[in-house]
Motif scaffolding. Structure first.
Motif, PDB file in Angstrom:
ATOM      1  N   ASP A 295       2.506   5.043   1.433  1.00  0.00           N
ATOM      2  CA  ASP A 295       1.582   3.911   1.381  1.00  0.00           C
ATOM      3  C   ASP A 295       0.138   4.396   1.298  1.00  0.00           C
ATOM      4  O   ASP A 295      -0.671   3.876   0.507  1.00  0.00           O
ATOM      5  CB  ASP A 295       1.751   3.020   2.615  1.00  0.00           C
ATOM      6  CG  ASP A 295       2.989   2.135   2.544  1.00  0.00           C
ATOM      7  OD1 ASP A 295       3.511   1.947   1.423  1.00  0.00           O
ATOM      8  OD2 ASP A 295       3.425   1.654   3.601  1.00  0.00           O
ATOM      9  N   ALA A 296      -0.176   5.411   2.107  1.00  0.00           N
ATOM     10  CA  ALA A 296      -1.536   5.951   2.110  1.00  0.00           C
ATOM     11  C   ALA A 296      -1.851   6.627   0.778  1.00  0.00           C
ATOM     12  O   ALA A 296      -2.975   6.516   0.259  1.00  0.00           O
ATOM     13  CB  ALA A 296      -1.715   6.934   3.267  1.00  0.00           C
ATOM     14  N   ALA A 297      -0.857   7.313   0.214  1.00  0.00           N
ATOM     15  CA  ALA A 297      -1.064   7.982  -1.071  1.00  0.00           C
ATOM     16  C   ALA A 297      -1.336   6.972  -2.172  1.00  0.00           C
ATOM     17  O   ALA A 297      -2.210   7.181  -3.030  1.00  0.00           O
ATOM     18  CB  ALA A 297       0.161   8.826  -1.421  1.00  0.00           C
ATOM     19  N   LEU A 298      -0.618   5.877  -2.152  1.00  0.00           N
ATOM     20  CA  LEU A 298      -0.784   4.858  -3.189  1.00  0.00           C
ATOM     21  C   LEU A 298      -2.094   4.089  -3.038  1.00  0.00           C
ATOM     22  O   LEU A 298      -2.566   3.460  -3.991  1.00  0.00           O
ATOM     23  CB  LEU A 298       0.406   3.896  -3.160  1.00  0.00           C
ATOM     24  CG  LEU A 298       1.762   4.527  -3.513  1.00  0.00           C
ATOM     25  CD1 LEU A 298       2.894   3.533  -3.317  1.00  0.00           C
ATOM     26  CD2 LEU A 298       1.753   5.049  -4.944  1.00  0.00           C
ATOM     27  N   ALA A 299      -2.672   4.133  -1.843  1.00  0.00           N
ATOM     28  CA  ALA A 299      -3.942   3.435  -1.608  1.00  0.00           C
ATOM     29  C   ALA A 299      -5.141   4.377  -1.655  1.00  0.00           C
ATOM     30  O   ALA A 299      -6.286   3.924  -1.609  1.00  0.00           O
ATOM     31  CB  ALA A 299      -3.899   2.733  -0.253  1.00  0.00           C
ATOM     32  N   ALA A 300      -4.900   5.669  -1.750  1.00  0.00           N
ATOM     33  CA  ALA A 300      -5.987   6.654  -1.698  1.00  0.00           C
ATOM     34  C   ALA A 300      -6.918   6.511  -2.902  1.00  0.00           C
ATOM     35  O   ALA A 300      -6.480   6.183  -4.010  1.00  0.00           O
ATOM     36  CB  ALA A 300      -5.419   8.067  -1.645  1.00  0.00           C
ATOM     37  N   THR A 301      -8.186   6.785  -2.677  1.00  0.00           N
ATOM     38  CA  THR A 301      -9.194   6.588  -3.724  1.00  0.00           C
ATOM     39  C   THR A 301      -9.523   7.854  -4.497  1.00  0.00           C
ATOM     40  O   THR A 301     -10.224   7.798  -5.511  1.00  0.00           O
ATOM     41  CB  THR A 301     -10.484   6.035  -3.105  1.00  0.00           C
ATOM     42  OG1 THR A 301     -10.929   6.924  -2.073  1.00  0.00           O
ATOM     43  CG2 THR A 301     -10.244   4.640  -2.519  1.00  0.00           C
ATOM     44  N   THR A 302      -9.017   8.998  -4.023  1.00  0.00           N
ATOM     45  CA  THR A 302      -9.264  10.250  -4.729  1.00  0.00           C
ATOM     46  C   THR A 302      -7.950  10.996  -4.938  1.00  0.00           C
ATOM     47  O   THR A 302      -6.977  10.796  -4.205  1.00  0.00           O
ATOM     48  CB  THR A 302     -10.222  11.166  -3.947  1.00  0.00           C
ATOM     49  OG1 THR A 302      -9.568  11.616  -2.737  1.00  0.00           O
ATOM     50  CG2 THR A 302     -11.512  10.443  -3.591  1.00  0.00           C
ATOM     51  N   LYS A 303      -7.948  11.871  -5.923  1.00  0.00           N
ATOM     52  CA  LYS A 303      -6.750  12.660  -6.195  1.00  0.00           C
ATOM     53  C   LYS A 303      -6.462  13.597  -5.022  1.00  0.00           C
ATOM     54  O   LYS A 303      -5.303  13.801  -4.645  1.00  0.00           O
ATOM     55  CB  LYS A 303      -6.928  13.463  -7.483  1.00  0.00           C
ATOM     56  CG  LYS A 303      -5.710  14.297  -7.844  1.00  0.00           C
ATOM     57  CD  LYS A 303      -5.894  15.018  -9.167  1.00  0.00           C
ATOM     58  CE  LYS A 303      -4.672  15.859  -9.510  1.00  0.00           C
ATOM     59  NZ  LYS A 303      -4.822  16.556 -10.815  1.00  0.00           N
ATOM     60  N   GLU A 304      -7.503  14.166  -4.445  1.00  0.00           N
ATOM     61  CA  GLU A 304      -7.334  15.099  -3.333  1.00  0.00           C
ATOM     62  C   GLU A 304      -6.600  14.433  -2.166  1.00  0.00           C
ATOM     63  O   GLU A 304      -5.648  14.996  -1.606  1.00  0.00           O
ATOM     64  CB  GLU A 304      -8.694  15.614  -2.867  1.00  0.00           C
ATOM     65  CG  GLU A 304      -8.602  16.630  -1.732  1.00  0.00           C
ATOM     66  CD  GLU A 304      -9.971  17.094  -1.277  1.00  0.00           C
ATOM     67  OE1 GLU A 304     -10.035  18.121  -0.579  1.00  0.00           O
ATOM     68  OE2 GLU A 304     -10.979  16.430  -1.603  1.00  0.00           O
ATOM     69  N   LYS A 305      -7.017  13.224  -1.818  1.00  0.00           N
ATOM     70  CA  LYS A 305      -6.367  12.509  -0.720  1.00  0.00           C
ATOM     71  C   LYS A 305      -4.939  12.101  -1.093  1.00  0.00           C
ATOM     72  O   LYS A 305      -4.035  12.143  -0.261  1.00  0.00           O
ATOM     73  CB  LYS A 305      -7.190  11.276  -0.346  1.00  0.00           C
ATOM     74  CG  LYS A 305      -8.476  11.590   0.392  1.00  0.00           C
ATOM     75  CD  LYS A 305      -9.200  10.316   0.809  1.00  0.00           C
ATOM     76  CE  LYS A 305     -10.464  10.621   1.607  1.00  0.00           C
ATOM     77  NZ  LYS A 305     -11.179   9.372   1.998  1.00  0.00           N
ATOM     78  N   THR A 306      -4.761  11.704  -2.334  1.00  0.00           N
ATOM     79  CA  THR A 306      -3.426  11.295  -2.783  1.00  0.00           C
ATOM     80  C   THR A 306      -2.431  12.447  -2.657  1.00  0.00           C
ATOM     81  O   THR A 306      -1.335  12.292  -2.128  1.00  0.00           O
ATOM     82  CB  THR A 306      -3.477  10.801  -4.236  1.00  0.00           C
ATOM     83  OG1 THR A 306      -4.452   9.769  -4.357  1.00  0.00           O
ATOM     84  CG2 THR A 306      -2.122  10.252  -4.661  1.00  0.00           C
ATOM     85  N   VAL A 307      -2.837  13.613  -3.144  1.00  0.00           N
ATOM     86  CA  VAL A 307      -1.967  14.790  -3.059  1.00  0.00           C
ATOM     87  C   VAL A 307      -1.732  15.161  -1.600  1.00  0.00           C
ATOM     88  O   VAL A 307      -0.606  15.522  -1.211  1.00  0.00           O
ATOM     89  CB  VAL A 307      -2.587  15.970  -3.833  1.00  0.00           C
ATOM     90  CG1 VAL A 307      -1.808  17.259  -3.558  1.00  0.00           C
ATOM     91  CG2 VAL A 307      -2.607  15.675  -5.330  1.00  0.00           C
TER      92      VAL A 307
END
Length: 320
Positions: A295-307
């Motif tokens: 859920d957090a990955a899909l809501a993350a605003t940057t690629k770094e946070k998503t990964v």
């Protein structure tokens, strides 16, 4: 749900590069198992006292759910005859003796009886083939008794029906096997991060089959994984999971264990019977964390946070 930084296609590429057993490897492993089977067939033709009825590749390689880290193959060996030992230890030694005779060039350490099988080790490839004996009495559907991997007791099973069970569900959803492999990779990661964590592959497959039978779709991999984690979290693993492909619900006896995931070919066998409530809670807690991470990955605003959040699911090997 945002797919801007890590999409379904990115997960698919990760699976191809890091998770899945490459097709060329799988083909070679099957070929190696076939060579072993052919060699045994020749031995049987020359030694009719060894009443080998059928050999089948089983396990994750046969089902198409194997991970890249696969290092052994399961081969079911159906054996019958009045002289076949009924004692488990004697049965495994009996099979080992036949294998040593069939492969006279093998050194003693290449054919070893284990708890539930006889392992044949190929020095060239480094691959192990676990020959699992199944005592067979002529059942037309190929039911027989194998040695349980969990407690060493005899357990009624049917390898052709196990394979058919998975095959029919793969026919319903082309992504069924892939989401299973991704979930198994998550399990592999959890075993390195959480002491005492366990969730065997057969249980993962049956949970996914339940979700598919209930209408869940797996063509979007993040969503497919969320179906899996959400079920674990919301059910608390207290529901009984069963299937009626080969028996009726009324055939299932009372199972008193904390987790109840019933073998689709044998209603008497609870595939999760040795799991404690503490172990179930560990699975649920890990699933909650994985679901939150996605859920957090899909809501993350940057690629770094998503990964970063996807690495909480798959470990540091996840890179895009």
């Amino acid at each position: 749900m945002s797919r801007e930084h890590v999409s379904h296609d990115d997960i698919e590429k990760f699976a191809k590069d890091r998770v899945n057993l490459p097709k060329e490897w799988a083909d070679e492993y099957r070929a190696q198992a076939k060579r072993l089977r052919d060699k045994l067939s020749t031995y049987v033709s020359e030694h009719p006292d060894f009443t080998l009825k059928k050999m089948l590749i089983s396990g994750s390689l046969a089902k198409g759910t194997a991970l890249r880290t696969l290092n052994d193959i399961d081969v079911a060996c159906y054996i019958s005859g009045a002289d076949v030992p009924q004692d488990i230890e004697e049965l495994l030694e009996y099979l080992a003796e036949k294998l040593r005779s069939a492969f006279p060039n093998f050194t003693p350490d290449q054919v070893k009886p284990q708890t539930y099988c006889v392992t044949v080790s190929f020095k060239g490839s480094g691959l192990d083939v676990d020959i699992v004996p199944i005592l067979y009495d002529g059942d037309p559907d190929w039911y027989g008794n194998l040695v349980s991997q969990e407690d060493g007791s005899f357990l009624e099973t049917c390898i052709p029906r196990h394979l058919e069970f998975i095959r029919t569900r793969k026919a319903k959803d082309a992504d069924f096997s892939q989401v299973i492999r991704l979930a198994k990779y998550w399990v592999k990661n959890m075993k390195t991060e959480r002491d005492g964590f366990r969730l065997k592959s057969f249980m993962v497959e049956l949970i996914m089959a339940k979700l598919l039978d209930e209408g869940k779709k797996f063509n979007d991999y993040p969503e497919g994984l969320q179906h899996f984690f959400s079920y674990l979290a919301t059910s608390n693993l207290t529901d009984i999971i069963y299937f009626t492909d080969y028996y009726k619900k009324g055939d299932i006896p009372t199972h008193s264990e904390p987790i109840k995931i019933i073998d689709p070919v044998n209603p008497k066998n609870n595939a999760s019977k040795l799991y404690t409530r503490k172990q179930a809670d560990m699975i649920v807690d890990a699933a909650l964390d994985a679901g939150d991470a996605i859920d957090a990955a899909l809501a993350a605003t940057t690629k770094e946070k998503t990964v970063y959040y996807w690495q909480k699911v798959f470990g540091s090997t996840f890179q895009i």
